[in-house]
Write a protein that holds these residues in place. Structure first.
Motif, PDB file in Angstrom:
ATOM      1  N   GLY A  17      37.575 -16.064  76.250  1.00 34.42           N
ATOM      2  CA  GLY A  17      38.048 -15.350  75.062  1.00 34.42           C
ATOM      3  C   GLY A  17      37.806 -16.152  73.798  1.00 34.42           C
ATOM      4  O   GLY A  17      37.356 -15.615  72.779  1.00 34.42           O
ATOM      5  N   SER A  18      38.060 -17.455  73.846  1.00 36.91           N
ATOM      6  CA  SER A  18      37.805 -18.320  72.685  1.00 36.91           C
ATOM      7  C   SER A  18      36.319 -18.374  72.370  1.00 36.91           C
ATOM      8  O   SER A  18      35.927 -18.389  71.198  1.00 36.91           O
ATOM      9  CB  SER A  18      38.316 -19.734  72.963  1.00 36.91           C
ATOM     10  N   SER A  19      35.490 -18.390  73.410  1.00 33.46           N
ATOM     11  CA  SER A  19      34.048 -18.424  73.204  1.00 33.46           C
ATOM     12  C   SER A  19      33.550 -17.135  72.551  1.00 33.46           C
ATOM     13  O   SER A  19      32.660 -17.167  71.700  1.00 33.46           O
ATOM     14  CB  SER A  19      33.340 -18.649  74.538  1.00 33.46           C
ATOM     15  N   ILE A  20      34.132 -16.007  72.923  1.00 28.17           N
ATOM     16  CA  ILE A  20      33.758 -14.729  72.306  1.00 28.17           C
ATOM     17  C   ILE A  20      34.131 -14.739  70.829  1.00 28.17           C
ATOM     18  O   ILE A  20      33.340 -14.331  69.966  1.00 28.17           O
ATOM     19  CB  ILE A  20      34.406 -13.546  73.060  1.00 28.17           C
ATOM     20  N   VAL A  21      35.318 -15.230  70.509  1.00 23.23           N
ATOM     21  CA  VAL A  21      35.748 -15.300  69.106  1.00 23.23           C
ATOM     22  C   VAL A  21      34.816 -16.217  68.315  1.00 23.23           C
ATOM     23  O   VAL A  21      34.368 -15.872  67.218  1.00 23.23           O
ATOM     24  CB  VAL A  21      37.218 -15.769  69.000  1.00 23.23           C
ATOM     25  N   LEU A  22      34.502 -17.402  68.861  1.00 23.83           N
ATOM     26  CA  LEU A  22      33.587 -18.322  68.196  1.00 23.83           C
ATOM     27  C   LEU A  22      32.217 -17.679  68.009  1.00 23.83           C
ATOM     28  O   LEU A  22      31.584 -17.842  66.958  1.00 23.83           O
ATOM     29  CB  LEU A  22      33.455 -19.623  68.990  1.00 23.83           C
ATOM     30  N   SER A  23      31.756 -16.923  68.988  1.00 25.08           N
ATOM     31  CA  SER A  23      30.466 -16.234  68.890  1.00 25.08           C
ATOM     32  C   SER A  23      30.457 -15.258  67.728  1.00 25.08           C
ATOM     33  O   SER A  23      29.483 -15.196  66.959  1.00 25.08           O
ATOM     34  CB  SER A  23      30.168 -15.472  70.185  1.00 25.08           C
ATOM     35  N   ILE A  24      31.522 -14.503  67.589  1.00 25.17           N
ATOM     36  CA  ILE A  24      31.604 -13.525  66.496  1.00 25.17           C
ATOM     37  C   ILE A  24      31.632 -14.238  65.151  1.00 25.17           C
ATOM     38  O   ILE A  24      30.972 -13.805  64.188  1.00 25.17           O
ATOM     39  CB  ILE A  24      32.822 -12.599  66.705  1.00 25.17           C
ATOM     40  N   VAL A  25      32.362 -15.348  65.072  1.00 22.91           N
ATOM     41  CA  VAL A  25      32.394 -16.124  63.825  1.00 22.91           C
ATOM     42  C   VAL A  25      30.997 -16.631  63.492  1.00 22.91           C
ATOM     43  O   VAL A  25      30.560 -16.571  62.334  1.00 22.91           O
ATOM     44  CB  VAL A  25      33.402 -17.294  63.931  1.00 22.91           C
ATOM     45  N   MET A  26      30.260 -17.114  64.499  1.00 24.78           N
ATOM     46  CA  MET A  26      28.897 -17.597  64.271  1.00 24.78           C
ATOM     47  C   MET A  26      27.974 -16.465  63.817  1.00 24.78           C
ATOM     48  O   MET A  26      27.133 -16.663  62.928  1.00 24.78           O
ATOM     49  CB  MET A  26      28.346 -18.244  65.543  1.00 24.78           C
ATOM     50  N   ILE A  27      28.121 -15.296  64.410  1.00 26.07           N
ATOM     51  CA  ILE A  27      27.291 -14.154  64.020  1.00 26.07           C
ATOM     52  C   ILE A  27      27.583 -13.765  62.569  1.00 26.07           C
ATOM     53  O   ILE A  27      26.658 -13.553  61.777  1.00 26.07           O
ATOM     54  CB  ILE A  27      27.511 -12.966  64.981  1.00 26.07           C
ATOM     55  N   VAL A  28      28.852 -13.693  62.209  1.00 26.78           N
ATOM     56  CA  VAL A  28      29.221 -13.350  60.829  1.00 26.78           C
ATOM     57  C   VAL A  28      28.703 -14.413  59.857  1.00 26.78           C
ATOM     58  O   VAL A  28      28.139 -14.095  58.807  1.00 26.78           O
ATOM     59  CB  VAL A  28      30.758 -13.167  60.700  1.00 26.78           C
ATOM     60  N   ALA A  29      28.865 -15.693  60.218  1.00 28.48           N
ATOM     61  CA  ALA A  29      28.366 -16.770  59.357  1.00 28.48           C
ATOM     62  C   ALA A  29      26.846 -16.691  59.231  1.00 28.48           C
ATOM     63  O   ALA A  29      26.293 -16.919  58.144  1.00 28.48           O
ATOM     64  CB  ALA A  29      28.787 -18.124  59.914  1.00 28.48           C
ATOM     65  N   GLY A  30      26.160 -16.355  60.310  1.00 25.32           N
ATOM     66  CA  GLY A  30      24.711 -16.209  60.254  1.00 25.32           C
ATOM     67  C   GLY A  30      24.282 -15.072  59.346  1.00 25.32           C
ATOM     68  O   GLY A  30      23.349 -15.216  58.549  1.00 25.32           O
ATOM     69  N   ILE A  31      24.984 -13.943  59.431  1.00 28.79           N
ATOM     70  CA  ILE A  31      24.679 -12.807  58.548  1.00 28.79           C
ATOM     71  C   ILE A  31      24.929 -13.189  57.100  1.00 28.79           C
ATOM     72  O   ILE A  31      24.114 -12.884  56.213  1.00 28.79           O
ATOM     73  CB  ILE A  31      25.497 -11.568  58.971  1.00 28.79           C
ATOM     74  N   LEU A  32      26.052 -13.883  56.840  1.00 26.99           N
ATOM     75  CA  LEU A  32      26.335 -14.335  55.475  1.00 26.99           C
ATOM     76  C   LEU A  32      25.263 -15.305  54.980  1.00 26.99           C
ATOM     77  O   LEU A  32      24.872 -15.270  53.816  1.00 26.99           O
ATOM     78  CB  LEU A  32      27.721 -14.978  55.391  1.00 26.99           C
ATOM     79  N   GLY A  33      24.797 -16.185  55.881  1.00 18.60           N
ATOM     80  CA  GLY A  33      23.739 -17.117  55.518  1.00 18.60           C
ATOM     81  C   GLY A  33      22.450 -16.404  55.142  1.00 18.60           C
ATOM     82  O   GLY A  33      21.748 -16.819  54.221  1.00 18.60           O
ATOM     83  N   ILE A  34      22.148 -15.332  55.846  1.00 14.28           N
ATOM     84  CA  ILE A  34      20.940 -14.563  55.546  1.00 14.28           C
ATOM     85  C   ILE A  34      21.120 -13.778  54.241  1.00 14.28           C
ATOM     86  O   ILE A  34      20.201 -13.684  53.425  1.00 14.28           O
ATOM     87  CB  ILE A  34      20.591 -13.624  56.716  1.00 14.28           C
ATOM     88  N   LEU A  35      22.321 -13.226  54.032  1.00 14.87           N
ATOM     89  CA  LEU A  35      22.581 -12.437  52.829  1.00 14.87           C
ATOM     90  C   LEU A  35      22.787 -13.304  51.586  1.00 14.87           C
ATOM     91  O   LEU A  35      22.473 -12.877  50.471  1.00 14.87           O
ATOM     92  CB  LEU A  35      23.800 -11.530  53.042  1.00 14.87           C
ATOM     93  N   LEU A  36      23.339 -14.500  51.770  1.00  6.58           N
ATOM     94  CA  LEU A  36      23.630 -15.411  50.654  1.00  6.58           C
ATOM     95  C   LEU A  36      23.002 -16.781  50.918  1.00  6.58           C
ATOM     96  O   LEU A  36      23.705 -17.787  51.031  1.00  6.58           O
ATOM     97  CB  LEU A  36      25.146 -15.563  50.475  1.00  6.58           C
ATOM     98  N   PRO A  37      21.675 -16.845  50.999  1.00  8.01           N
ATOM     99  CA  PRO A  37      21.041 -18.106  51.400  1.00  8.01           C
ATOM    100  C   PRO A  37      21.313 -19.289  50.478  1.00  8.01           C
ATOM    101  O   PRO A  37      21.486 -20.404  50.975  1.00  8.01           O
ATOM    102  CB  PRO A  37      19.550 -17.772  51.469  1.00  8.01           C
ATOM    103  N   PRO A  38      21.381 -19.121  49.141  1.00  9.75           N
ATOM    104  CA  PRO A  38      21.676 -20.308  48.332  1.00  9.75           C
ATOM    105  C   PRO A  38      23.047 -20.914  48.649  1.00  9.75           C
ATOM    106  O   PRO A  38      23.186 -22.134  48.724  1.00  9.75           O
ATOM    107  CB  PRO A  38      21.627 -19.791  46.889  1.00  9.75           C
ATOM    108  N   LEU A  39      24.037 -20.058  48.873  1.00  7.58           N
ATOM    109  CA  LEU A  39      25.367 -20.556  49.214  1.00  7.58           C
ATOM    110  C   LEU A  39      25.340 -21.270  50.565  1.00  7.58           C
ATOM    111  O   LEU A  39      25.916 -22.346  50.722  1.00  7.58           O
ATOM    112  CB  LEU A  39      26.380 -19.405  49.240  1.00  7.58           C
ATOM    113  N   ALA A  40      24.656 -20.691  51.531  1.00  5.64           N
ATOM    114  CA  ALA A  40      24.546 -21.321  52.853  1.00  5.64           C
ATOM    115  C   ALA A  40      23.813 -22.661  52.751  1.00  5.64           C
ATOM    116  O   ALA A  40      24.180 -23.628  53.421  1.00  5.64           O
ATOM    117  CB  ALA A  40      23.822 -20.393  53.828  1.00  5.64           C
ATOM    118  N   GLY A  41      22.801 -22.725  51.898  1.00  6.81           N
ATOM    119  CA  GLY A  41      22.076 -23.978  51.695  1.00  6.81           C
ATOM    120  C   GLY A  41      22.961 -25.052  51.093  1.00  6.81           C
ATOM    121  O   GLY A  41      22.913 -26.219  51.503  1.00  6.81           O
ATOM    122  N   ILE A  42      23.788 -24.668  50.134  1.00  9.88           N
ATOM    123  CA  ILE A  42      24.702 -25.635  49.519  1.00  9.88           C
ATOM    124  C   ILE A  42      25.735 -26.104  50.532  1.00  9.88           C
ATOM    125  O   ILE A  42      26.032 -27.303  50.630  1.00  9.88           O
ATOM    126  CB  ILE A  42      25.370 -25.032  48.264  1.00  9.88           C
TER     127      ILE A  42
END
Length: 185
Positions: A17-42
């Motif tokens: 269950g914890s791994s599933i939650v971490l996976s979803i957080v990683m997916i959301v962070a990845g989408i945010l990184g793609i949508l907001l690349p300068p912020l992710a780079g910083i």
């Protein structure tokens, strides 16, 4: 407290269950990184800066504990260099992104050349063509990053980080869901 066999399934279920939650957080962070690349780079640059400071402190601690070996001065110098570079990245994250992006282009270029060398060394073996393919793709990426540098720096680093996090999160999610299905049986 001892772990009995009745506690193990509960522990495994909780960790899945914890791994599933971490996976979803990683997916959301990845989408945010793609949508907001300068912020992710910083964010990545600041993280890398803190990591370098931590490694620098670790070198200083190591130098202190091994001061009788004659390498004290070198360990202290290495630790100070790590800490200075880390501090520079923390106080200048935009310049840090430029530096890290250029370093990425150089790394990819070297990797592409090494993939070609490896491909020539093992040519004739099954699958060796994939080394040439990987080398070509890696060299093309290196050249694209280098040709667009420094203008590509604010978005390329964050975009690549976002893509990596998205796919890592997705792979982790699939493995976790498979584990959960296996537990249900």
């Amino acid at each position: 407290m001892s772990v009995t066999s009745t506690h193990i399934p509960l522990m495994v279920k909780t960790s899945v269950g914890s791994s599933i939650v971490l996976s979803i957080v990683m997916i959301v962070a990845g989408i945010l990184g793609i949508l907001l690349p300068p912020l992710a780079g910083i964010v990545a640059t600041v993280f890398f800066g803190w990591l370098l400071i931590f490694v620098g402190v670790a070198h200083l601690i190591f130098a202190w504990h091994t001061r009788g070996t004659g390498a004290l001065l070198w360990q202290v110098l290495i630790g100070v260099v790590y800490m200075l570079i880390g501090a520079y990245l923390l106080f200048n994250p935009l310049v840090g992104i430029l530096s890290l992006t250029l370093a990425l282009a150089i790394y990819l270029f070297a990797e592409g050349v090494l993939e070609f060398i490896m491909g020539f060394l093992v040519r004739g073996m099954p699958g060796s063509g994939w080394l040439f393919f990987d080398g070509i793709i890696t060299l093309v990426l290196a050249i694209l990053i280098w040709r667009a540098w420094p203008f590509s720096a604010p978005w390329i680093f964050g975009t690549l980080l976002g893509i990596s996090m998205l796919f890592s999160g997705f792979a982790r999610l699939m493995i976790s869901l498979a584990a959960r299905r296996a537990l249900a049986v």
